[in-house]
Design a protein around this motif. Structure first.
Motif, PDB file in Angstrom:
ATOM      1  N   SER A 165      -9.224   8.992   6.098  1.00  0.00           N
ATOM      2  CA  SER A 165      -8.121   8.252   5.472  1.00  0.00           C
ATOM      3  C   SER A 165      -8.411   8.046   3.996  1.00  0.00           C
ATOM      4  CB  SER A 165      -7.912   6.907   6.167  1.00  0.00           C
ATOM      5  OG  SER A 165      -9.111   6.148   6.156  1.00  0.00           O
ATOM      6  N   GLY A 181       0.792  -1.221   0.000  1.00  0.00           N
ATOM      7  CA  GLY A 181       0.000   0.000   0.000  1.00  0.00           C
ATOM      8  C   GLY A 181       0.822   1.269   0.000  1.00  0.00           C
ATOM      9  N   THR A 182       2.148   1.165  -0.042  1.00  0.00           N
ATOM     10  CA  THR A 182       2.968   2.369  -0.017  1.00  0.00           C
ATOM     11  C   THR A 182       2.820   3.138  -1.325  1.00  0.00           C
ATOM     12  OG1 THR A 182       4.877   1.160  -0.858  1.00  0.00           O
ATOM     13  CG2 THR A 182       4.654   1.360   1.540  1.00  0.00           C
ATOM     14  N   THR A 221      -4.099   7.706   9.052  1.00  0.00           N
ATOM     15  CA  THR A 221      -5.333   8.320   9.538  1.00  0.00           C
ATOM     16  C   THR A 221      -5.038   9.752   9.947  1.00  0.00           C
ATOM     17  OG1 THR A 221      -6.181   6.190  10.308  1.00  0.00           O
ATOM     18  CG2 THR A 221      -7.172   8.175  11.253  1.00  0.00           C
ATOM     19  N   ARG A 271      -5.878  -0.730  -4.535  1.00  0.00           N
ATOM     20  CA  ARG A 271      -4.828  -0.912  -3.521  1.00  0.00           C
ATOM     21  C   ARG A 271      -5.428  -1.194  -2.158  1.00  0.00           C
ATOM     22  NH1 ARG A 271       0.144  -1.268  -6.236  1.00  0.00           N
ATOM     23  NH2 ARG A 271      -0.193  -0.172  -8.212  1.00  0.00           N
ATOM     24  N   GLN A 273      -1.129  10.353   2.490  1.00  0.00           N
ATOM     25  CA  GLN A 273      -0.523   9.050   2.339  1.00  0.00           C
ATOM     26  C   GLN A 273      -1.552   7.947   2.587  1.00  0.00           C
ATOM     27  OE1 GLN A 273       2.735   8.285   1.607  1.00  0.00           O
ATOM     28  NE2 GLN A 273       3.356  10.436   1.380  1.00  0.00           N
ATOM     29  N   PRO A 274      -1.447   6.837   1.860  1.00  0.00           N
ATOM     30  CA  PRO A 274      -2.347   5.721   2.140  1.00  0.00           C
ATOM     31  C   PRO A 274      -1.994   5.058   3.467  1.00  0.00           C
ATOM     32  CG  PRO A 274      -0.705   5.084   0.532  1.00  0.00           C
ATOM     33  CD  PRO A 274      -0.530   6.564   0.761  1.00  0.00           C
ATOM     34  N   GLN A 275      -2.960   4.336   4.039  1.00  0.00           N
ATOM     35  CA  GLN A 275      -2.775   3.617   5.300  1.00  0.00           C
ATOM     36  C   GLN A 275      -2.405   4.564   6.442  1.00  0.00           C
ATOM     37  OE1 GLN A 275       0.041   0.465   4.546  1.00  0.00           O
ATOM     38  NE2 GLN A 275      -1.347  -0.612   3.175  1.00  0.00           N
ATOM     39  N   TYR A 335       0.936   5.481  -6.483  1.00  0.00           N
ATOM     40  CA  TYR A 335       1.608   4.216  -6.190  1.00  0.00           C
ATOM     41  C   TYR A 335       2.674   3.879  -7.233  1.00  0.00           C
ATOM     42  CZ  TYR A 335      -2.383   3.689  -3.061  1.00  0.00           C
ATOM     43  OH  TYR A 335      -3.335   3.901  -2.081  1.00  0.00           O
TER      44      TYR A 335
END
Length: 319
Positions: free
Chosen positions: A219, A111-112, A124, A319, A120-122, A293
């Motif tokens: 998120s 998920g980066t 909160t 993703r 940014q993903p992941q 990504y």
């Protein structure tokens, strides 16, 4: 009869005396000349000037073109370079490298997002939610009317020159309610980092409109969708100048490039979410889209038709 010796005449005696004095004077003069010659230094003086054989230095004497190297005690301390900071007492010393076997670089999680900006993903984020009248759902991203009104305006800081446009955001309230919105607008200052200005329809999913302002967390999402990416050329676009926009992308868009004779040329993104080619480079040609990504999609066959939404057959992976 005793004989008497004859005395020498006075003139002869004077002549002999003068000759003796002259010879003596010449001898003294010769001695002085010999003593004053440069190479006639007395042995005693030479011996004092030359060091004894056991005390002679092995280093060669400096020539006129060479300067004698100062001894270690006399060497000046080097001045710190202007490019590097002067070390202070609080500067930590460099840590020694580990003595064990080197470790391989950790693999990035699936998920980066190496091309992501502030969002940014992941991760909160905390902030507050407010609400506004979204009308038909259009906004600063210039997507046009939205098929639904589950939309929001991202605060100026996290909007990041339209990099947040099209992002799908999951919003949670303290009471446990949640709603998914798509970023189509910008909330200008003084909207603070972390703040989302939701459409009234989206805000109502979390709390009553009378609340006005509530604490939230949010998120980034990579939603499920059957739609594909679409391309639109801006009003006034031609072979000499064009603005290109991508719509309907599952993940936030990081780059848009056009193909040139020497490869791919990256276009500059504007705050109104179009990528510009001021000199017309690549206008009407192949496009390459890259999400945060790093996934790349190539699009061919999109002609310059200003204001027309032209669908493609590609979409970013979930993703």
């Amino acid at each position: 009869m005793a004989s008497h010796s004859r005395r020498r005449p006075l003139r002869e005696r004077r002549t002999a005396l003068v000759l003796a004095v002259a010879v003596a004077a010449v001898g003294v003069l010769l001695s002085l000349v010999m003593a004053l010659r440069p190479d006639s230094e007395p042995n005693a003086v030479r011996a004092a000037a030359e060091p004894a054989a056991g005390n002679r230095s092995s280093a060669p004497a400096a020539t006129p073109d060479q300067k004698a190297e100062p001894s270690p005690k006399q060497k000046p301390k080097p001045k710190p370079s202007k490019a590097s900071p002067t070390p202070t007492a609080t500067t930590p010393s460099a840590r020694p490298s580990p003595t064990g076997a080197p470790r391989s670089a950790p693999r990035p999680a699936s998920g980066t997002a190496p091309l992501a900006g502030r969002i940014q993903p992941q991760a909160t984020y905390k902030g507050v939610a407010t609400h506004y009248d979204a009308a038909d759902g259009d906004g600063a991203c210039l997507y046009g009317p939205s098929p639904d009104l589950m939309v929001a305006a991202m605060n100026h800081t996290d909007y990041e020159t339209s990099k947040a446009c099209g992002a799908h955001i999951l919003v949670r309230a303290a009471n446990g309610a949640s709603v998914t919105v798509r970023i189509t607008n910008e909330c200008p200052l003084p909207c603070a980092p972390g703040q989302l200005d939701l459409s009234k329809e989206a805000f109502a999913k979390l709390a009553g409109l009378s609340a006005g302002r509530i604490p939230i967390t949010w998120s980034l999402l990579s939603p499920s969708t059957s739609d594909t990416v679409s391309i639109r050329y801006k009003t006034g676009s031609s072979r000499h100048w064009c603005g290109v926009q991508a719509l309907g992308h599952r993940n936030p868009l990081a780059r848009l490039e056009v193909r040139t004779g020497s490869g791919w040329s990256r276009l500059t993104r504007t705050e109104y979410n179009y990528f510009l080619s001021p000199g017309g480079t690549g206008c009407g040609g192949a496009l390459r889209l890259t999400d945060i990504y790093g996934e790349q999609l190539t699009v061919d066959g999109i002609t310059i038709r200003p204001d027309a939404v032209q669908p493609t057959r590609v979409q970013f992976a979930r993703r």
